[in-house]
Design a protein around this motif. Structure first.
Motif, PDB file in Angstrom:
ATOM      1  N   ARG A  29       0.872  -1.167   0.000  1.00  0.00           N
ATOM      2  CA  ARG A  29       0.000   0.000   0.000  1.00  0.00           C
ATOM      3  C   ARG A  29       0.910   1.218   0.000  1.00  0.00           C
ATOM      4  O   ARG A  29       1.569   1.529   1.002  1.00  0.00           O
ATOM      5  CB  ARG A  29      -0.915  -0.010   1.223  1.00  0.00           C
ATOM      6  CG  ARG A  29      -1.864  -1.178   1.291  1.00  0.00           C
ATOM      7  CD  ARG A  29      -3.003  -1.076   0.280  1.00  0.00           C
ATOM      8  NE  ARG A  29      -3.892   0.052   0.567  1.00  0.00           N
ATOM      9  CZ  ARG A  29      -4.922   0.009   1.414  1.00  0.00           C
ATOM     10  NH1 ARG A  29      -5.189  -1.111   2.074  1.00  0.00           N
ATOM     11  NH2 ARG A  29      -5.690   1.074   1.595  1.00  0.00           N
ATOM     12  N   THR A  30       0.980   1.916  -1.132  1.00  0.00           N
ATOM     13  CA  THR A  30       1.873   3.047  -1.275  1.00  0.00           C
ATOM     14  C   THR A  30       1.310   4.015  -2.290  1.00  0.00           C
ATOM     15  O   THR A  30       0.501   3.635  -3.147  1.00  0.00           O
ATOM     16  CB  THR A  30       3.288   2.584  -1.694  1.00  0.00           C
ATOM     17  OG1 THR A  30       4.177   3.699  -1.679  1.00  0.00           O
ATOM     18  CG2 THR A  30       3.283   1.978  -3.087  1.00  0.00           C
ATOM     19  N   ASP A  31       1.726   5.253  -2.228  1.00  0.00           N
ATOM     20  CA  ASP A  31       1.189   6.271  -3.128  1.00  0.00           C
ATOM     21  C   ASP A  31       1.711   6.086  -4.544  1.00  0.00           C
ATOM     22  O   ASP A  31       2.863   5.689  -4.766  1.00  0.00           O
ATOM     23  CB  ASP A  31       1.561   7.666  -2.626  1.00  0.00           C
ATOM     24  CG  ASP A  31       0.794   8.048  -1.374  1.00  0.00           C
ATOM     25  OD1 ASP A  31      -0.361   7.599  -1.237  1.00  0.00           O
ATOM     26  OD2 ASP A  31       1.349   8.773  -0.533  1.00  0.00           O
ATOM     27  N   THR A  32       0.840   6.377  -5.503  1.00  0.00           N
ATOM     28  CA  THR A  32       1.235   6.484  -6.901  1.00  0.00           C
ATOM     29  C   THR A  32       0.282   7.461  -7.559  1.00  0.00           C
ATOM     30  O   THR A  32      -0.796   7.747  -7.029  1.00  0.00           O
ATOM     31  CB  THR A  32       1.226   5.118  -7.607  1.00  0.00           C
ATOM     32  OG1 THR A  32       1.856   5.248  -8.887  1.00  0.00           O
ATOM     33  CG2 THR A  32      -0.190   4.593  -7.802  1.00  0.00           C
ATOM     34  N   ASP A  33       0.658   7.982  -8.732  1.00  0.00           N
ATOM     35  CA  ASP A  33      -0.146   9.036  -9.341  1.00  0.00           C
ATOM     36  C   ASP A  33      -0.898   8.532 -10.574  1.00  0.00           C
ATOM     37  O   ASP A  33      -0.801   7.366 -10.955  1.00  0.00           O
ATOM     38  CB  ASP A  33       0.718  10.249  -9.685  1.00  0.00           C
ATOM     39  CG  ASP A  33       1.856   9.914 -10.651  1.00  0.00           C
ATOM     40  OD1 ASP A  33       1.784   8.879 -11.354  1.00  0.00           O
ATOM     41  OD2 ASP A  33       2.832  10.687 -10.703  1.00  0.00           O
ATOM     42  N   GLN A  34      -1.636   9.438 -11.194  1.00  0.00           N
ATOM     43  CA  GLN A  34      -2.471   9.081 -12.340  1.00  0.00           C
ATOM     44  C   GLN A  34      -1.654   8.554 -13.512  1.00  0.00           C
ATOM     45  O   GLN A  34      -1.979   7.520 -14.089  1.00  0.00           O
ATOM     46  CB  GLN A  34      -3.281  10.319 -12.768  1.00  0.00           C
ATOM     47  CG  GLN A  34      -4.114  10.145 -14.028  1.00  0.00           C
ATOM     48  CD  GLN A  34      -5.408   9.386 -13.782  1.00  0.00           C
ATOM     49  OE1 GLN A  34      -5.603   8.775 -12.719  1.00  0.00           O
ATOM     50  NE2 GLN A  34      -6.294   9.410 -14.755  1.00  0.00           N
ATOM     51  N   PHE A  82      -9.096   1.518 -11.216  1.00  0.00           N
ATOM     52  CA  PHE A  82      -7.715   1.529 -11.692  1.00  0.00           C
ATOM     53  C   PHE A  82      -7.165   2.928 -11.939  1.00  0.00           C
ATOM     54  O   PHE A  82      -6.015   3.069 -12.346  1.00  0.00           O
ATOM     55  CB  PHE A  82      -7.604   0.703 -12.979  1.00  0.00           C
ATOM     56  CG  PHE A  82      -8.052  -0.722 -12.809  1.00  0.00           C
ATOM     57  CD1 PHE A  82      -7.310  -1.617 -12.064  1.00  0.00           C
ATOM     58  CD2 PHE A  82      -9.241  -1.163 -13.378  1.00  0.00           C
ATOM     59  CE1 PHE A  82      -7.736  -2.926 -11.886  1.00  0.00           C
ATOM     60  CE2 PHE A  82      -9.675  -2.467 -13.207  1.00  0.00           C
ATOM     61  CZ  PHE A  82      -8.915  -3.358 -12.459  1.00  0.00           C
ATOM     62  N   VAL A  83      -7.973   3.971 -11.739  1.00  0.00           N
ATOM     63  CA  VAL A  83      -7.494   5.328 -11.994  1.00  0.00           C
ATOM     64  C   VAL A  83      -7.329   6.087 -10.686  1.00  0.00           C
ATOM     65  O   VAL A  83      -8.150   5.969  -9.774  1.00  0.00           O
ATOM     66  CB  VAL A  83      -8.442   6.099 -12.932  1.00  0.00           C
ATOM     67  CG1 VAL A  83      -8.513   5.426 -14.296  1.00  0.00           C
ATOM     68  CG2 VAL A  83      -9.831   6.238 -12.340  1.00  0.00           C
ATOM     69  N   ALA A  84      -6.262   6.877 -10.608  1.00  0.00           N
ATOM     70  CA  ALA A  84      -6.057   7.717  -9.430  1.00  0.00           C
ATOM     71  C   ALA A  84      -7.068   8.855  -9.410  1.00  0.00           C
ATOM     72  O   ALA A  84      -7.552   9.259  -8.354  1.00  0.00           O
ATOM     73  CB  ALA A  84      -4.629   8.261  -9.431  1.00  0.00           C
ATOM     74  N   ASP A  85      -7.400   9.371 -10.594  1.00  0.00           N
ATOM     75  CA  ASP A  85      -8.314  10.504 -10.697  1.00  0.00           C
ATOM     76  C   ASP A  85      -9.736  10.021 -10.966  1.00  0.00           C
ATOM     77  O   ASP A  85     -10.302  10.261 -12.032  1.00  0.00           O
ATOM     78  CB  ASP A  85      -7.849  11.445 -11.808  1.00  0.00           C
ATOM     79  CG  ASP A  85      -8.674  12.729 -11.875  1.00  0.00           C
ATOM     80  OD1 ASP A  85      -9.409  13.018 -10.909  1.00  0.00           O
ATOM     81  OD2 ASP A  85      -8.586  13.437 -12.901  1.00  0.00           O
ATOM     82  N   SER A  86     -10.323   9.342  -9.986  1.00  0.00           N
ATOM     83  CA  SER A  86     -11.681   8.841 -10.181  1.00  0.00           C
ATOM     84  C   SER A  86     -12.702   9.981 -10.222  1.00  0.00           C
ATOM     85  O   SER A  86     -13.738   9.875 -10.880  1.00  0.00           O
ATOM     86  CB  SER A  86     -12.052   7.832  -9.098  1.00  0.00           C
ATOM     87  OG  SER A  86     -11.801   8.346  -7.800  1.00  0.00           O
ATOM     88  N   ALA A  87     -12.419  11.095  -9.539  1.00  0.00           N
ATOM     89  CA  ALA A  87     -13.303  12.262  -9.637  1.00  0.00           C
ATOM     90  C   ALA A  87     -13.304  12.796 -11.064  1.00  0.00           C
ATOM     91  O   ALA A  87     -14.359  13.176 -11.599  1.00  0.00           O
ATOM     92  CB  ALA A  87     -12.856  13.344  -8.656  1.00  0.00           C
TER      93      ALA A  87
END
Length: 274
Positions: A13-18, A149-154
């Motif tokens: 569990r770690t940060d990643t971007d779009q 699967f997307v970081a930018d779900s908004a």
């Protein structure tokens, strides 16, 4: 989070971007498209609308209402995989286009088009950057496509709203958020809360060189609702299907045992006002 990583891959569990999520998941689905259909193709069918691993079809749930009313509707299926859902709509007289990020999955869709004789337009694109004009679809739909699967779900919700006509409907299924608090195993071990439901840190698999090769993103139920509303849509239904008693199959961490006790899938239905 039903993906089982190779031993050389580090899961955390770690940060990643779009951008890294897009690149990783495009490559992963390109590589896994043949194996994925070999494992799940019979369950999904060639021209069926399966909402999720619980085993409920749209013909059974009727989330979208009377299928007779689909004839002539302009439908976008995003995150289509092999476009089984798109063919289901085409069989009912809708005018459909199916899109996916992965060229590999679209090759499988082209093969199924040939096998079924269904002429279904296909387009490769990122679901957060759809190549369509504003307000051109009556219905935008996806069964487990793109959303987790997307970081930018908004941004994805806003893009779906953009291409909907006033009065049009968005309907999609995705992993139920409660599953993120539990181990991703199908047996009793998957019934113990071991992680915080409120931890939005993505699940990421990385190669030994640090390159992200797979990513899924967590949103709480409230997050999903707020993103839909922020996109200018009105939430009209939220379906949490119980396990279909006629379905004996496990799918990763989804199983009859867990499905009888906790939700594994959430289906959201929203409309664009007007």
């Amino acid at each position: 989070m039903d993906h089982l990583e190779p031993t050389s891959v580090v899961a955390a569990r770690t940060d990643t971007d779009q951008d890294r999520s897009i690149a990783a998941n495009r490559a992963w689905w390109d590589e896994e498209s043949v194996g994925y259909l070999a494992e799940h193709g019979e369950f999904l069918g060639d021209r069926g609308f399966m909402w999720g691993p619980e085993g409920w079809t749209e013909d059974q749930l009727r989330v979208l209402g009377d299928p007779a009313g689909l004839a002539g509707l302009r439908v976008l299926e995003f995150g289509c995989g092999a476009a089984q859902v798109g063919r289901w709509f085409a069989d009912r007289g809708a005018v459909v286009v199916s899109t996916d990020l992965s060229a590999g999955m679209l090759r499988r869709a082209t093969e199924l088009n040939a096998r079924t004789g269904v002429t279904l337009p296909l387009a490769q694109c990122d679901a957060t950057r759809l190549p369509f004009a504003d307000g051109v679809f009556d219905l935008v739909v996806s069964a487990y496509g793109a959303v987790p699967f997307v970081a930018d779900s908004a941004g994805l919700m806003a893009e779906a709203a953009r291409v909907l006509r006033p009065g049009g409907t968005l309907a999609f299924s995705t992993t139920h958020p409660v599953r993120w608090a539990l181990p991703d195993v199908p047996d009793e071990g998957g019934l113990r809360v071991t992680m915080s439901y409120f931890d939005r840190t993505p699940y990421v698999e990385s190669a030994p060189d640090g390159r992200v090769v797979y990513a899924e993103h967590h949103r709480t139920l409230g997050d999903r609702v707020r993103e839909i509303v922020a996109a200018g849509l009105t939430l009209v239904d939220l379906v949490e299907p119980e396990w279909n008693p006629d379905n004996p199959a496990e799918w990763g961490g989804w199983s009859p045992l867990r499905g009888r006790l906790i939700p594994g899938t959430a289906i959201f239905v929203a409309r664009r006002p007007g």
